[in-house]
Design a protein around this motif. Structure first.
Motif, PDB file in Angstrom:
ATOM      1  N   LEU A 256       1.274  16.552 -28.750  1.00  0.00           N
ATOM      2  CA  LEU A 256       0.968  16.459 -27.321  1.00  0.00           C
ATOM      3  C   LEU A 256       0.636  15.013 -26.942  1.00  0.00           C
ATOM      4  O   LEU A 256       1.136  14.487 -25.946  1.00  0.00           O
ATOM      5  CB  LEU A 256      -0.210  17.379 -26.981  1.00  0.00           C
TER       6      LEU A 256
ATOM      7  N   TRP B  16       1.543  12.332 -28.373  1.00  0.00           N
ATOM      8  CA  TRP B  16       2.741  11.496 -28.474  1.00  0.00           C
ATOM      9  C   TRP B  16       3.547  11.566 -27.176  1.00  0.00           C
ATOM     10  O   TRP B  16       4.111  10.578 -26.728  1.00  0.00           O
ATOM     11  CB  TRP B  16       3.581  11.960 -29.673  1.00  0.00           C
ATOM     12  N   LYS B  17       3.561  12.737 -26.547  1.00  0.00           N
ATOM     13  CA  LYS B  17       4.315  12.870 -25.301  1.00  0.00           C
ATOM     14  C   LYS B  17       3.738  11.968 -24.214  1.00  0.00           C
ATOM     15  O   LYS B  17       4.468  11.450 -23.379  1.00  0.00           O
ATOM     16  CB  LYS B  17       4.313  14.326 -24.841  1.00  0.00           C
ATOM     17  N   GLY B  18       2.418  11.784 -24.215  1.00  0.00           N
ATOM     18  CA  GLY B  18       1.803  10.975 -23.181  1.00  0.00           C
ATOM     19  C   GLY B  18       1.595   9.522 -23.560  1.00  0.00           C
ATOM     20  O   GLY B  18       1.411   8.679 -22.690  1.00  0.00           O
ATOM     21  N   LEU B  19       1.607   9.211 -24.852  1.00  0.00           N
ATOM     22  CA  LEU B  19       1.257   7.855 -25.292  1.00  0.00           C
ATOM     23  C   LEU B  19       2.321   7.218 -26.168  1.00  0.00           C
ATOM     24  O   LEU B  19       2.109   6.155 -26.750  1.00  0.00           O
ATOM     25  CB  LEU B  19      -0.082   7.896 -26.061  1.00  0.00           C
ATOM     26  N   ARG B  20       3.452   7.894 -26.238  1.00  0.00           N
ATOM     27  CA  ARG B  20       4.552   7.428 -27.067  1.00  0.00           C
ATOM     28  C   ARG B  20       4.917   5.970 -26.797  1.00  0.00           C
ATOM     29  O   ARG B  20       5.262   5.214 -27.703  1.00  0.00           O
ATOM     30  CB  ARG B  20       5.777   8.324 -26.799  1.00  0.00           C
ATOM     31  N   TYR B  21       4.806   5.568 -25.519  1.00  0.00           N
ATOM     32  CA  TYR B  21       5.242   4.230 -25.140  1.00  0.00           C
ATOM     33  C   TYR B  21       4.411   3.144 -25.819  1.00  0.00           C
ATOM     34  O   TYR B  21       4.824   1.999 -25.881  1.00  0.00           O
ATOM     35  CB  TYR B  21       5.194   4.071 -23.609  1.00  0.00           C
TER      36      TYR B  21
ATOM     37  N   ARG C 124       5.544   7.612 -14.920  1.00  0.00           N
ATOM     38  CA  ARG C 124       4.634   8.162 -15.922  1.00  0.00           C
ATOM     39  C   ARG C 124       3.605   9.027 -15.186  1.00  0.00           C
ATOM     40  O   ARG C 124       2.878   8.531 -14.328  1.00  0.00           O
ATOM     41  CB  ARG C 124       3.957   7.011 -16.675  1.00  0.00           C
TER      42      ARG C 124
ATOM     43  N   HIS D 139      -1.899  13.145 -18.188  1.00  0.00           N
ATOM     44  CA  HIS D 139      -1.371  13.320 -19.543  1.00  0.00           C
ATOM     45  C   HIS D 139      -0.213  12.408 -19.916  1.00  0.00           C
ATOM     46  O   HIS D 139       0.217  12.397 -21.059  1.00  0.00           O
ATOM     47  CB  HIS D 139      -0.933  14.775 -19.817  1.00  0.00           C
ATOM     48  N   GLY D 140       0.311  11.667 -18.946  1.00  0.00           N
ATOM     49  CA  GLY D 140       1.221  10.578 -19.304  1.00  0.00           C
ATOM     50  C   GLY D 140       2.655  10.921 -19.653  1.00  0.00           C
ATOM     51  O   GLY D 140       3.368  10.082 -20.179  1.00  0.00           O
ATOM     52  N   TRP D 141       3.098  12.111 -19.373  1.00  0.00           N
ATOM     53  CA  TRP D 141       4.499  12.412 -19.690  1.00  0.00           C
ATOM     54  C   TRP D 141       5.412  11.526 -18.843  1.00  0.00           C
ATOM     55  O   TRP D 141       5.168  11.299 -17.668  1.00  0.00           O
ATOM     56  CB  TRP D 141       4.817  13.890 -19.426  1.00  0.00           C
ATOM     57  N   GLU D 142       6.486  11.057 -19.471  1.00  0.00           N
ATOM     58  CA  GLU D 142       7.382  10.121 -18.800  1.00  0.00           C
ATOM     59  C   GLU D 142       8.666  10.824 -18.372  1.00  0.00           C
ATOM     60  O   GLU D 142       9.228  11.609 -19.131  1.00  0.00           O
ATOM     61  CB  GLU D 142       7.750   8.978 -19.750  1.00  0.00           C
TER      62      GLU D 142
ATOM     63  N   PHE E  16      10.398  11.814 -23.497  1.00  0.00           N
ATOM     64  CA  PHE E  16       9.914  11.919 -24.868  1.00  0.00           C
ATOM     65  C   PHE E  16      10.776  12.797 -25.750  1.00  0.00           C
ATOM     66  O   PHE E  16      10.735  12.701 -26.950  1.00  0.00           O
ATOM     67  CB  PHE E  16       8.459  12.401 -24.903  1.00  0.00           C
TER      68      PHE E  16
END
Lengths: 396, 153
Positions: free
Chosen positions: A288, A290-295, B78, B82-85, B95
């Protein structure tokens, strides 16, 4: 005296009911067997004069942060006569080779025992990294001459000093091609988590030699290492045990997000004596996040759980025992346990798991993967077809 | 059929900026991405956040281990929660683009109405978060030299 009588006597003496493993359908690989020297002088022949004197006079000089343990000095009291005077090094490790063969290999039916010991106190907690690395080298030579040479069922993980990655890599190259050396072992106590780039020479050497990289609880809070919990120093051993998974979690997150598995796509990692009930929630959380902080870590190309399932294996002991037994099945299912778990006894610790009494309610194909296949793959045990031969012997 | 709704004059929406409008009970964000206009529903398929209020950025990639590179600046939004792109130009999730594709619409056809939570498309067994996207057009206006942005809902 007949052979049967001898076996019966031994069975009584070693405290295992050998009938329980007579009917086994697959070999048993034990991924965590603690071994050590009988006496510290056993290492003298493998040390230079200077370090031999230091070892004789001071040992490692780093004690453990928790001054007590369970059982008898950390071990199964039934492995010794508790009413007798004990050798100085009686503690959490097996120090008698033949006794270990009797109790664990013959007694508990372990067909392959992976030795996970190292210099007492944790070489990676010591201030002098050259001395620490010399102790590892001596311990490895001693292990090969004394343990590995004594029985073809023993395999060795090399004790290395992760504080000295270049020295560790040299040690891995020195012994990594020995046919019974199957991995590298480090203590979880460390100044930096294991994804950190300064450790990478160790992984290069593991990959170069086809060895697994394994970590084991130990040396947290001792010597130069940070405290044994992230909230500081607990008072009691039972407290420090509850914080154990956090070390594995920190190392696992570090290895994933520093891209270790992108950089070393064939590296296998064993997490030993950490239990595993903590794994599924961490997989969910890593995926989870990773989906928001992957960048922030774009070199991590896949879901973290995918790296774990491909590269990381968890030893079963100390296995959690949920009050509702079906919960254990869910936990195992959630972490693809048929793929990610490896059996370990943790012999001779007081909280060991007897293979005959472990995961008995599970289907045979699952049990075979956990007790045999997954360890064979992780530690590359079948490089010369020896596990194929063992399997046909045991399975008939 | 989709109905054409006037949003604003094109020169009121400079590259990199956005406008959130309410059309037929739906909140929709219209974005100027390098002088192309894109419209997406202002609702993240993850938890219903006002997606169009999120930071507009680029796609951070890593050509080599530990190298950071910004590609396609201005094309990624973004989510503020929760930052989903998501890719503004396609509505695709960044992602996991292989498993999570946007439900595609024929631009000339009105999108099917959908529920926020109950209408995810399964691709390879994975839940498929998508953003509803809308066609946009830029057309001449009555005012000399000015153009108007329309979104088709």
């Amino acid at each position: 005296m007949s052979a049967t009588a001898t076996n019966n006597e031994r069975q009584t003496e070693v405290g295992n009911d050998t009938r329980l493993h007579k009917a086994k359908r697959f070999p048993i690989v034990d991924t965590d067997v603690h071994h050590s020297f009988f006496d510290k002088s056993d290492l003298y022949p493998y040390l230079s004069d200077i370090y031999r004197d230091r070892w004789a006079d001071y040992g490692t000089g780093v004690g453990t942060s928790t001054a007590h343990n369970g059982g008898f000095r950390g071990r199964r009291a039934d492995t010794i006569d508790v009413e007798q005077e004990q050798p100085a090094n009686i503690g959490t490790s097996a120090i008698d080779v033949q006794d270990t063969i009797d109790r664990l290999l013959d007694g508990a039916g372990v067909d392959v025992a992976i030795l996970t010991g190292g210099p007492m106190g944790g070489a990676s907690a010591m201030m002098d990294i050259d001395y620490a690395s010399a102790l590892c080298t001596a311990f490895n030579d001693y292990s090969i001459d004394t343990w590995v040479a004594a029985d073809p069922r023993f395999r060795l993980t090399l004790a290395i000093n992760h504080q000295d990655p270049e020295g560790a890599a040299r040690e891995i190259d020195r012994l990594g091609q020995h046919p019974q050396v199957v991995g590298v072992m480090v203590s979880c106590g460390a100044p930096k988590p294991f994804g950190f780039r300064s450790y990478h020479p160790i992984y290069e050497a593991c990959v170069r030699n086809g060895l697994a990289f394994a970590m084991h609880f130990g040396a947290e809070g001792s010597g130069i290492n940070p405290p044994p919990t992230s909230a500081g120093y607990p008072s009691y051993y039972i407290e420090s045990r509850q914080a154990r998974p956090t070390f594995y979690m920190a190392h696992l997150a570090s290895m994933i997000f520093e891209g270790v598995f992108e950089k070393f796509p064939t590296l296998k990692v064993g997490m030993i004596e950490g239990g595993f009930a903590w794994v599924p929630p961490m997989l969910w959380k890593m995926d989870l996040d990773w989906k928001g902080l992957r960048y922030q870590v774009p070199w991590v190309k896949r879901l973290p759980s995918e790296y774990v399932k491909e590269h990381v294996r968890f030893a079963t002991q100390p296995m959690e025992e949920p009050d509702r037994p079906e919960a254990l099945k869910h936990i195992i299912d959630w972490m693809s346990g048929e793929q990610t778990l490896m059996f370990a006894t943790d012999y001779p610790h007081w909280d060991w798991d007897d293979p005959a009494m472990t995961l008995n309610g599970f289907p045979d194909d699952f049990r075979r993967r956990v007790f045999f296949d997954n360890a064979v793959d992780t530690f590359g045990l079948n490089k010369n077809g020896e596990m194929d031969r063992l399997l046909s012997e045991v399975a008939g | 059929m989709a109905e054409k709704h006037q949003v604003c004059f094109a020169d009121e929406l400079q590259p990199g900026s956005r406008k959130v409008v309410e059309i037929g009970g739906r909140s929709i964000g219209v974005f100027n991405v390098n002088n192309q206009f894109y419209a997406i529903r202002n609702s993240c398929p993850h938890r219903g956040a006002p997606l169009c209020r999120g930071v507009v950025t680029g796609l951070v990639t890593s050509p080599e281990l530990y190298e950071l590179e910004m590609e396609r600046l201005g094309e990624i939004v973004r989510c503020p929660w929760h930052g989903w792109e998501f890719d503004l130009t396609t509505g695709r999730s960044v992602f996991n683009p292989h498993k999570m594709r946007v439900k595609s619409y024929d631009v000339s056809v009105e999108p099917e109405p959908m529920d926020l939570q109950g209408d995810f498309v399964l691709v390879d067994g994975e839940p498929d978060p998508f953003i509803e996207t809308f066609d946009t057009t830029v057309e001449p206006s009555g005012e000399q030299g000015r153009k108007v942005v329309f979104v088709h809902v």
